[in-house]
Each structure stands twice: as C-alpha cells, then as structure tokens.
Motif scaffolding. Structure first.
Motif, mmCIF file in Angstrom:
data_model
loop_
_atom_site.group_PDB
_atom_site.id
_atom_site.type_symbol
_atom_site.label_atom_id
_atom_site.label_comp_id
_atom_site.label_asym_id
_atom_site.label_seq_id
_atom_site.Cartn_x
_atom_site.Cartn_y
_atom_site.Cartn_z
ATOM 1 N N GLY A 167 0.848 -1.186 0.000
ATOM 2 C CA GLY A 167 0.000 0.000 0.000
ATOM 3 C C GLY A 167 0.880 1.230 0.000
ATOM 4 O O GLY A 167 2.035 1.193 -0.411
ATOM 5 N N THR A 171 -3.039 5.037 -1.414
ATOM 6 C CA THR A 171 -3.874 3.887 -1.739
ATOM 7 C C THR A 171 -5.247 4.009 -1.105
ATOM 8 O O THR A 171 -6.129 3.210 -1.378
ATOM 9 C CB THR A 171 -3.193 2.569 -1.317
ATOM 10 O OG1 THR A 171 -2.794 2.685 0.045
ATOM 11 C CG2 THR A 171 -1.973 2.307 -2.165
ATOM 12 N N VAL A 176 -4.767 -0.550 -3.501
ATOM 13 C CA VAL A 176 -3.433 -1.081 -3.239
ATOM 14 C C VAL A 176 -2.916 -1.803 -4.481
ATOM 15 O O VAL A 176 -3.545 -1.763 -5.547
ATOM 16 C CB VAL A 176 -3.452 -2.022 -2.002
ATOM 17 C CG1 VAL A 176 -3.763 -1.238 -0.744
ATOM 18 C CG2 VAL A 176 -4.449 -3.144 -2.193
ATOM 19 N N VAL A 363 -4.252 -2.787 11.591
ATOM 20 C CA VAL A 363 -5.378 -2.086 10.971
ATOM 21 C C VAL A 363 -6.591 -2.181 11.874
ATOM 22 O O VAL A 363 -6.850 -3.235 12.467
ATOM 23 C CB VAL A 363 -5.768 -2.708 9.607
ATOM 24 C CG1 VAL A 363 -6.694 -1.755 8.842
ATOM 25 C CG2 VAL A 363 -4.561 -3.041 8.774
ATOM 26 N N HIS A 392 -0.996 5.736 8.038
ATOM 27 C CA HIS A 392 -2.020 5.927 7.005
ATOM 28 C C HIS A 392 -3.385 5.961 7.692
ATOM 29 O O HIS A 392 -4.137 4.982 7.685
ATOM 30 C CB HIS A 392 -1.960 4.787 5.998
ATOM 31 C CG HIS A 392 -0.570 4.463 5.504
ATOM 32 N ND1 HIS A 392 0.248 5.414 4.941
ATOM 33 C CD2 HIS A 392 0.134 3.309 5.478
ATOM 34 C CE1 HIS A 392 1.403 4.855 4.586
ATOM 35 N NE2 HIS A 392 1.357 3.574 4.911
ATOM 36 N N ASP A 395 -6.930 4.928 6.120
ATOM 37 C CA ASP A 395 -7.200 3.499 5.931
ATOM 38 C C ASP A 395 -7.348 2.769 7.257
ATOM 39 O O ASP A 395 -7.563 1.564 7.271
ATOM 40 C CB ASP A 395 -6.033 2.832 5.189
ATOM 41 C CG ASP A 395 -6.013 3.165 3.711
ATOM 42 O OD1 ASP A 395 -7.092 3.172 3.103
ATOM 43 O OD2 ASP A 395 -4.923 3.397 3.173
ATOM 44 N N ASN A 397 -4.888 2.276 9.070
ATOM 45 C CA ASN A 397 -3.652 1.474 9.094
ATOM 46 C C ASN A 397 -2.613 2.146 10.001
ATOM 47 O O ASN A 397 -1.962 3.101 9.611
ATOM 48 C CB ASN A 397 -3.125 1.350 7.662
ATOM 49 C CG ASN A 397 -1.955 0.395 7.504
ATOM 50 O OD1 ASN A 397 -1.389 0.292 6.425
ATOM 51 N ND2 ASN A 397 -1.563 -0.310 8.557
ATOM 52 N N GLY A 435 -1.574 -4.404 7.563
ATOM 53 C CA GLY A 435 -2.280 -3.726 6.489
ATOM 54 C C GLY A 435 -1.467 -3.703 5.218
ATOM 55 O O GLY A 435 -2.000 -3.564 4.125
ATOM 56 N N GLU A 436 -0.136 -3.835 5.365
ATOM 57 C CA GLU A 436 0.692 -3.740 4.167
ATOM 58 C C GLU A 436 2.063 -4.398 4.283
ATOM 59 O O GLU A 436 2.676 -4.673 3.272
ATOM 60 C CB GLU A 436 0.871 -2.261 3.757
ATOM 61 C CG GLU A 436 1.335 -1.360 4.900
ATOM 62 C CD GLU A 436 1.470 0.110 4.480
ATOM 63 O OE1 GLU A 436 0.756 0.521 3.559
ATOM 64 O OE2 GLU A 436 2.294 0.815 5.083
ATOM 65 N N ILE B 143 -13.451 -6.934 0.130
ATOM 66 C CA ILE B 143 -12.324 -6.993 1.066
ATOM 67 C C ILE B 143 -12.377 -8.231 1.962
ATOM 68 O O ILE B 143 -11.420 -8.537 2.651
ATOM 69 C CB ILE B 143 -12.233 -5.713 1.937
ATOM 70 C CG1 ILE B 143 -13.564 -5.413 2.623
ATOM 71 C CG2 ILE B 143 -11.790 -4.526 1.097
ATOM 72 C CD1 ILE B 143 -13.516 -4.184 3.532
ATOM 73 N N LYS B 163 -7.949 -2.350 4.465
ATOM 74 C CA LYS B 163 -6.570 -2.649 4.089
ATOM 75 C C LYS B 163 -6.122 -3.831 4.934
ATOM 76 O O LYS B 163 -6.234 -3.774 6.157
ATOM 77 C CB LYS B 163 -5.720 -1.427 4.396
ATOM 78 C CG LYS B 163 -4.482 -1.317 3.575
ATOM 79 C CD LYS B 163 -3.949 0.078 3.700
ATOM 80 C CE LYS B 163 -2.531 0.159 3.253
ATOM 81 N NZ LYS B 163 -1.921 1.396 3.757
ATOM 82 N N ASN B 164 -5.637 -4.872 4.290
ATOM 83 C CA ASN B 164 -5.372 -6.088 5.036
ATOM 84 C C ASN B 164 -4.595 -7.033 4.143
ATOM 85 O O ASN B 164 -5.071 -7.397 3.072
ATOM 86 C CB ASN B 164 -6.731 -6.707 5.406
ATOM 87 C CG ASN B 164 -6.607 -7.923 6.299
ATOM 88 O OD1 ASN B 164 -5.524 -8.309 6.704
ATOM 89 N ND2 ASN B 164 -7.735 -8.530 6.593
#
Ligand SMILES: Cc1cc2nc3c(=O)[nH]c(=O)nc-3n(C[C@H](O)[C@H](O)[C@H](O)COP(=O)(O)OP(=O)(O)OC[C@H]3O[C@@H](n4cnc5c(N)ncnc54)[C@H](O)[C@@H]3O)c2cc1C
Lengths: 496, 413
Positions: A167, A171, A176, A363, A392, A395, A397, A435-436, B143, B163-164
């Motif tokens: 990400g 994003t 992403v 996250v 972030h 998100d 995150n 998350g990333e 998601i 986001k994951n």
C-alpha cells in the motif's frame, strides 16, 4: 476438502558440501560468476531484510539478469531439492526475504528493465527488479502514473510490491497493488512458468493474478508484471491540519470519512514524530502540536473548492486549525514535494529519537482509530515505553513505533509485550495485524487469531498446489508446515 | 430481457437440466449442513441466487441439487462511517442499495437486474455495468469473503477492514469463480458516498473513424467520466435513443460544480454531436437502460469480448451492425454484442472470426448466451488459455470431489 498434507520444513542439507560438489558450478554456469555470491563476508548483507530482528545468512545468493537465467536458477534448485527464497530490495518489515534455514537466495534486482509503457492502453510491463519510483519517473509528465506509492518507493521493487500487495499513502482513494496489477508471470518452484491475466481487463478462468498478488514469495518467483496506469489527477489541495491532541486528530479522520469525503491521502503524525521530522527536515511542522494530519484531496479543479471548505470545517469542528493549504496542479510543486518528503522520510528521522525502535503495522476499522490510539498511549504508559505514531490514518492502518534501548533486556521484553497487546487489540476491534507489511516470519503466530483452522488449511492447500515441496520460501506466512521463529528481540526497523 | 423467474420451474438447473433436490438454507449454519448432507451422498451442488444467469457458462456435467441462497439475506454488519458493509450472499443488490440509501451511500457495482441479482451471484459471475470505468470491477470492492466448501466448512479470506494483507487473497480468487470452489456465504465490500450530482451525455457519430479518435481523446480528456459506452445503431434504437450509426454515452458523477463544468468541457473536446444531455433524476431512466442492456437477450447468442482499449473501435468495425447490437464499455476494452438474427450458421461464423481477431491482440471472447447444443462447439469460455491448467489445479485443491457447479467453468471445471 481433505486435510492437506503438511509440508515438512525444507530439509537442511549440508549446503557448503552441496555447493562444492557441483551446485555452485551449475549456478555459475547458469548466470555467470559475476552474478553469484557465496563467500561468507559477502553474504552478510543478505542475512536479513528490514526486519532486522531475525537473521540468518543464505548460503549462496544468485542475481539472475534475465528470465531465462531465473528459470535456469530455479531449475537447478529444484533438481537439487534445495530451499530458495526470492528477494527484491530487502525492505520487507516482516522478514519476508529472510533465508530461513539457509539455502539459496534469488535476488531480482538485476532484472530491472521497464519493458514497455503503453499510455493508450494504460499499462506497463516491467521486470520484478524495477524500483517503484523508477516507473513513477519514467511516467512523469505523461499524464499517467502507477498508483501504489509505498513510503519505501525509492528502494522497494515492483516484484516485492506484488509479493506483499503493498500500500502507501495514496492507496486510500486509489487502491493497493492488487487493484493495479493486470497480469503476472510467475516462475514456479519446478522452473515451469505460469502467465496470468494480460493487457486486457478480464480473462476467463480464476483470478489467479489476484491470488498471486500478496503471496509473499510462497508460490514461486514473479518474473514479469503488467501494471495498470492511472490518470494523474487534474488538481489537488494538500492541507496541514494541526491539533492539540491525538484524540482531536483521530476524531477528524473519522469525521472526514463519515462525511463522505474520500481523500486522496490522510496521514497522521503525533507529537514525537512531528518533533523528529521537524528536526530532520525543517518543513515547518508546529513542534508544540499534539498531532498533525496531512489531508489531501484531488480531482477536477472545478469541484475542489467545496470539498476544501468541507475539510477545513471538519478540522475546525474538532478544535484543529488548517495551517497550510497547498493548491497544486502537478505533484512537482516545491511545497508539495517538501511535505511528502517529510512524511515519507519520517522513518529516517526516528533515529534522532532513539537508537532502536520497532515499527508495528496494524489495521482497525476507521471509526476505531480514536480508541486504538488511546490504547497505544495507555500501553506505552503501562510498559514505560515511548511510542511515536506516523501512519495511514484514512485506511485505519496504524504504525506505532516503539522506542527502546536494545542493550536493556527488560525494555526489549516490554516492547515485545506491548507490540503484542496492540496487535491483539486491533484484532479485538475487528481489524487485522497487517495492512501492508505482510506476515513474513514476524506475524505467523497471529494467523490463528485472524483465521480459523479451516481457513488456514485452505490456504495451506493452495500453497501446496503451487509449491508442493515447500522449497520456495519455506517457513513463511502460514504457521503450519514449517517451524516458527522464536522472537527474542524486537529489532530496529521503522517504516510507514 | 432475461427469463423471468416465473418462467423457470423451481427445479431448473439451467441448460435444460433438472435438479434432484432443493435446499433453502436460512442461515450460514444451515448452508453448511445442507452442503455436508449433499456431499455425503455424492451429489453435485449448484448454488442459485436470483436465477438471472442459470444458462451462463458450460453445461453442468451432471445433475445435482440446487442450493437456493435467497434466504441468506441479512446484513451482518454495516458500520456506515467505515464505508464497509458485510452481507449474506443472498441479499439482492436492490435490498443492499436500500440499506445503504439510508446513509446516502451506495455499492460501487452497477450490475443489471438489481431486484433479482444477489450479491453472491454478482461475485460468482463477476458481473459489471457501465460504471466499472470509474469505480473498477467487483474485485476492487471486495475486502472479505466466506465460502462453504464441499466438506461443509466455511473458509474465509480477507476481513472487514479496507486494508489487510494477512493470508492469501481468497476474496479475489472467489470473484468470478462461477460457484465452482464453494458456495459464497457472505462478503464484505467497500461502499462509497453517493455523488451529489450525475449526468449523462450522448454523442452521435456516422463514422467509426471519428469514434476511434474521440475514444483516444477520452483517454486523456480534461473531464473524468465514470462510464464510456460505445453503442451501435440497432442498440440505440432499442435503448430509445435517436438513430445514428454510432453513439458514445458518457456518465459523470461528482459534485454539482464539477459535473456542470465537465458537461461544458467535453463538448469542445469531442467531435460527435450531442443528442442528449441529462442531469440527475432526469438521467436515471437512460442510465438504468444502459445498465440493463448488458443483460439483454435478443437473439440466441450474446458475446463479451475483452480487448486492449485502443482496439475497441477496430473490433467494432469488424462486427456487422445488421447482425449484432453492440454495447461496449469502451473505456474498459469490453465489447458486448447481442445477436439480432436467428441464423445460427451466420452467428457461428461471426463468433469464430471475431474471436480470432480478439485473440490476435491478446484479448479473449466469451459467450454470455449460447444455445445449449452449441456450447461445446462454440466454446463459451473461448479457446484454452495457458493458465487454465492452474485453474484446474486450484479447483482440485479446494473441491477435490468436484461437487461444486461441475462443468460450468473453463476447461470443464
Ligand atoms: C522505510 C520503509 C517504509 C515502508 N513503507 C511501506 C509502505 O508505505 N507501504 C507498504 O506496503 N510497505 C512499506 N514498507 C515495506 C516494504 O517496503 C514493502 O513490503 C515492499 O513491497 C518490499 O519490496 P522489496 O523489493 O524490498 O521486497 P523484499 O523485502 O526483498 O521482499 C519482500 C517479500 O517479497 C518476496 N519477493 C520479493 N521479490 C519477489 C519476486 N520477484 N517474486 C516473488 N516474491 C518476491 C520476498 O520473498 C519477501 O517475502 C516500508 C519499508 C520500509 C523499510
């Protein structure tokens, strides 16, 4: 589905013996001596990635320069039955590129050509070793860009991005890596090749491209990527929102999202981070502030005024103040470049705060940001640790950075406990432990907290389909089928 | 239009086959029980949602039981401020839209037949509409997913946060899998605020060469349409639009100021003649018609070709407008066509010729509608691709007894 056979952890042959008995000669024949490292002192650099806590040197590092060389290298590994692990730039923060148990490391940084850029059909074809920002640069001025922009984009490779589904700050609005990959070429652990997707959007068959993105090197090695190119926004506004407290800033984040505004980026820095970044870059961040938000909206100039006002109003409602407002037409304007340089280089500034630190990646649902930030503060207090935050926010995150002194074993223990508690709380409120940055070797222990045995068994079945002998990236991502690495110290890395 | 549900008998499996039984689970637990029981007796299972696409895909390899998902129709979680929603598989798009409406949000999926199409069905078939140009495909919204495999287990992937990266991306794997890996039980998708304003403009053309250059202009236009539709004469007539050889329809979604500006700006960019420009509610009927036309049934065959964006006009040029009604999501390289004639020999010849053309540029062509007795010879999924062997391996891994929708997907999966 039947219970999958567990893959035995890759055998650990006496590698030096194997190398001397002809394996090394084969590698050299395949890629040339200049593309093989095997002397101990040369291997040190490759003993870890950005997750410096777990170290283990590979026995040999191969740098294929072409796809044919990559295939040849993998075939040699396959025939010899030895484990191998792909590595891009080694910026992984989860130990994804760690050579668990030794063996061969295949580094992709010498396969670094941008093979094609097609603006009319909005795609580019790249080799895996192309650094993310090279593509950005190659596209500058074209009106198009490759959207995923990890903070590490100056170093990380597109192959690594595909492997970890990276990400980045932008994003939030644009998606992403997986949303921007149209197809991949994967060299499987037996040396055969699988080509998925293509230059067109849909292709009949399972979305293997989607499955391969984020595989963390456990299916094979990505040898080519077709990425999607997105239009540059016509214009944007980047605001610096300043707040007395972290609470006020996180409430603002929730407020913006809840108001139906989808910012291009929404990043937060708390006071510790602000001071570090300010010392390092002198951008003009207010060092007394409890937190700042970098809020970016983009779109058509004609529509931006209204949204700008709405954002400013939400900042005010939460007791904040918009201290800078950068109106831009391209992402090259000096003030714009400066604010993002400060943000993306934040990790580099952390060294000013503490000799060692540990960055976490969790996250939460965006509405739970105020809660998790309070939880992080409380956890810091509970363990007597300083924790900086730069993340972030849009998100949900989070990237809490736990500062400590690695010479003090007590602190080390506290950092591990605190990290663990924060990640558990992310799971408790319905979030995720990454998350990333990926699971890598770092977070395998959390997989059973996120997933049921049935989920994990299905994942293992899929892994075994691509990687039946388990020789490609052994002991990564999935907790079964390989030993877990015991964690003793939390490391020095930082990110976001 | 597609066949109405009332025209189908309750045990229709599609392609003339009849089900050996029907299960109508009303909870995910009941779904698991049903699947377990059918599995134990070695029966194949065919998940059905709104029954809008029963004949879609290859011919079922054998008869089996219907798993009717429509009673799995609850919202599991809707944290509006997080802009996500988790729903059971049998909720229709219209029912979801109603829930989201209360918060002024919407799904970024404009698939047709929203009052019948279930979200599970949309995800199984990867169904899209004109707005995919602006909001992406169903794969970009999902998601998290749960699906029941043939052993009765719920397998999950992803989660409920936007986001994951923990674990393999099963949400993507399931999207477009035609129900062949398991019965989708629930999905979590991203939602977005409804735009304040929307507009639809139609530009008419006589000459496809001018269309081609206007499509190129749209690729770098100062405006940002969310849909770019290319339509030929016969399709225009059916949509109730003024006749011309070709037309480009554009949709703009944004705030008032932006939409008003775009409607002005685009006029000076394109060479086509504006024959419609409608705002907001006034544009809704035509926007709806464009969406529904994707699922139109006119003649015996419909195809969907995927080509590079720059090739859309070239492909359109090769399609005989006397034989096919064309609607292309031109900004996405998707060309849909519905046969206007019944002459199968003629249609078959066209399919073979046009498929060769699409494949010559790295594209593909599937048949979204095809008489059962022509499915094998006309290859509804197109010519085999190199990666199908891997689709088969993935299928064998997750559904080793091949009980889920057998025969429906590529390579006879
Ligand atoms: C300062 C800093 C900031 C960061 N910021 C972000 C951020 O904003 N967002 C984000 O998502 N991440 C971020 N990261 C994490 C990291 O940069 C990404 O995960 C990146 O994608 C890794 O790329 P790499 O080339 O360094 O891959 P590596 O670290 O070398 O490898 C990562 C993983 O990918 C596998 N791999 C590498 N290449 C291939 C290939 N060709 N085929 C198959 N598998 C392969 C490896 O085996 C490993 O599992 C940051 C890291 C740092 C150090």
């Amino acid at each position: 589905m039947s219970a999958p056979a567990t893959t035995p952890a890759a055998a650990e042959p006496d590698f030096v013996q194997l190398l001397n008995d002809g394996l090394l000669a084969k590698f050299i024949e395949a890629v040339g001596e200049e593309n093989v490292l095997w002397r101990r002192d040369e291997l040190v650099v490759y003993e870890c990635d950005g997750y410096v806590i777990a170290k283990n040197s590979p026995d040999v590092v191969i740098f294929p320069t072409t796809r044919d060389q990559l295939v040849a290298t993998i075939k040699i590994c396959h025939e010899a039955g030895v484990p191998f692990v792909p590595r891009g730039a080694g910026t992984s923060l989860a130990g994804g590129a760690l050579s668990v148990g030794g063996g061969v490391m295949i580094t992709l940084t010498r396969m670094k050509s941008i093979l094609e850029i097609n603006l009319r059909d909005r795609y580019a074809v790249v080799e895996p070793g192309v650094v993310n920002v090279w593509l950005t640069r190659a596209l500058a001025g074209s009106g198009f860009h490759y959207a995923p922009d990890p903070s590490s984009q100056g170093a990380c490779t597109l192959g690594g991005n595909v492997a970890t589904n990276s990400g980045g700050p932008h994003t939030l609005k644009y998606g992403v890596t997986v949303n921007h990959v149209k197809g991949v070429e994967l060299v499987l652990p037996d040396g055969s090749t699988l080509v998925t997707g293509g230059v067109v959007e849909d292709a009949p068959g399972y979305d293997l491209t989607g499955l391969i993105v984020g595989h963390e090197g456990t299916f094979g090695i990505v040898s080519r990527v077709i990425v999607n190119l997105a239009r540059d926004p016509e214009a944007g506004r980047t605001f610096l929102g300043v707040f007395d407290s972290v609470d006020a800033a996180t409430e603002t984040v929730s407020g913006i999202i809840a108001a139906g505004i989808v910012p291009a980026a929404l990043e937060m820095l708390d006071n510790l981070m602000i001071r570090a970044v300010e010392q390092a870059f002198g951008f003009g961040f207010p060092t007394e502030a409890g937190a700042v938000l970098i809020i970016e909206i983009d779109g058509l100039e004609a529509g931006l005024e209204r949204e700008s006002h709405a954002v400013a109003e939400i900042v005010r409602q939460n007791g904040g103040e918009v201290q800078k407002s950068i109106a831009w037409r391209t992402r090259k304007e000096p003030e714009y470049v400066a604010i993002w340089k400060s943000r993306k280089s934040a990790f580099g500034a952390i060294g000013r705060l503490s000799p060692t630190f540990c960055t976490q990646d969790g996250v939460v649902p965006r509405t739970k940001l105020p809660h998790i930030l309070r939880f992080i503060t409380a956890t810091g207090e509970k363990y007597g640790l300083r924790i900086a935050n730069v993340f972030h926010a849009g998100d949900g995150n989070i990237h809490p950075i736990l500062l400590f002194d690695e010479r003090d074993p007590d602190q080390v223990k506290q950092v591990l406990l605190a990290s663990h508690e924060i990640l558990e709380e992310c799971v408790n409120v319905g979030g995720s432990v990454t998350g990333e940055h990926g699971i890598g070797v770092e977070k395998m222990e959390f997989m059973p907290k996120l997933f049921t045995p049935e989920d994990l068994s299905a994942m293992e079945t899929i892994r075994n389909t691509f990687n039946p002998e388990g020789n490609c990236s052994p002991s990564k991502m999935l907790p079964m089928g390989g030993g877990c690495i015991e964690k003793k110290s939390p490391g020095h890395h930082a990110s976001a | 239009m597609d066949r109405l549900d009332s025209e189908l008998s309750e045990n229709d499996l599609g392609d003339g086959l009849k089900a050996v039984g029907i299960d109508r689970p009303d909870s995910i637990g009941a779904l698991q029980d049903a699947v377990r029981a059918r599995s134990a007796s070695g029966q194949a299972m065919f998940a059905q949602g709104g029954r809008t696409s029963l004949d879609y895909g290859g011919i079922p390899r054998c008869a089996g039981a219907i798993i009717d998902t429509r009673k799995l129709n609850r919202v599991i979680e809707y944290p509006a401020a997080d802009m996500t929603i988790t729903v059971e598989t049998g909720m229709t798009l219209a029912a979801i839209a109603k829930v989201l409406d209360a918060e002024n949000q919407r799904l970024e999926i404009d698939a047709p037949q929203a009052d019948r199409a279930t979200i599970g069905g949309v995800y199984a078939t990867n169904s899209t509409g004109p707005r995919r140009y602006g909001s992406g495909r169903p794969r970009d919204q999902i998601i998290g997913v749960g699906f029941v495999t043939s052993d009765g287990n719920v397998v999950k992937g992803g989660g409920r946060v936007v986001k994951n990266v923990a674990g393999y991306d099963f949400p993507k794997l399931i999207t477009g899998s035609m129900g062949t890996l398991g019965v989708i039980s629930h999905v979590t998708v991203k939602v977005r605020p409804k735009p304040e304003a929307s507009a639809l403009m139609v530009f008419a053309y006589d000459d496809l060469n001018v269309v081609a250059s206007d499509l190129a202009i749209l690729n770098t236009s100062v405006t940002r349409p969310v849909a770019i539709e290319l339509i030929n004469g016969p399709a225009l007539t059916r949509l109730g639009l003024p006749h011309s050889a070709w037309a480009i329809a554009l949709i703009f979604d944004d705030n008032e100021a932006s939409v008003a500006w775009q409607m002005q700006a685009i006029r000076s960019e394109l060479a086509g003649k504006v024959v419609r420009d409608e705002r907001d509610q006034a544009s809704a009927p035509l926007q709806g018609a464009l969406r529904e036309f994707t699922a139109e049934r006119i003649g015996p065959i419909s195809f969907v070709a995927n080509v590079p964006y720059s090739f859309v006009a070239t492909l359109a040029m090769s399609v005989d407008s006397a034989v096919w009604a064309i609607q292309s999501h031109a900004g996405n390289g998707v060309v849909r066509a519905h046969a206007l004639v019944d002459d199968l020999a003629r249609l078959e010849a066209d399919v073979v010729k046009l498929r060769d053309l699409t494949e010559s540029v790295g594209g593909n062509m599937i048949l979204s509608l095809c008489p059962t007795d022509r499915k094998a010879s006309l290859k509804v999924w197109g010519n085999p691709r190199g990666d199908w062997a891997w689709s088969e391996k993935v299928k064998a891994a997750l559904d080793p007894a091949a009980l889920m929708n057998p025969g429906r997907f590529v390579g006879n999966i």
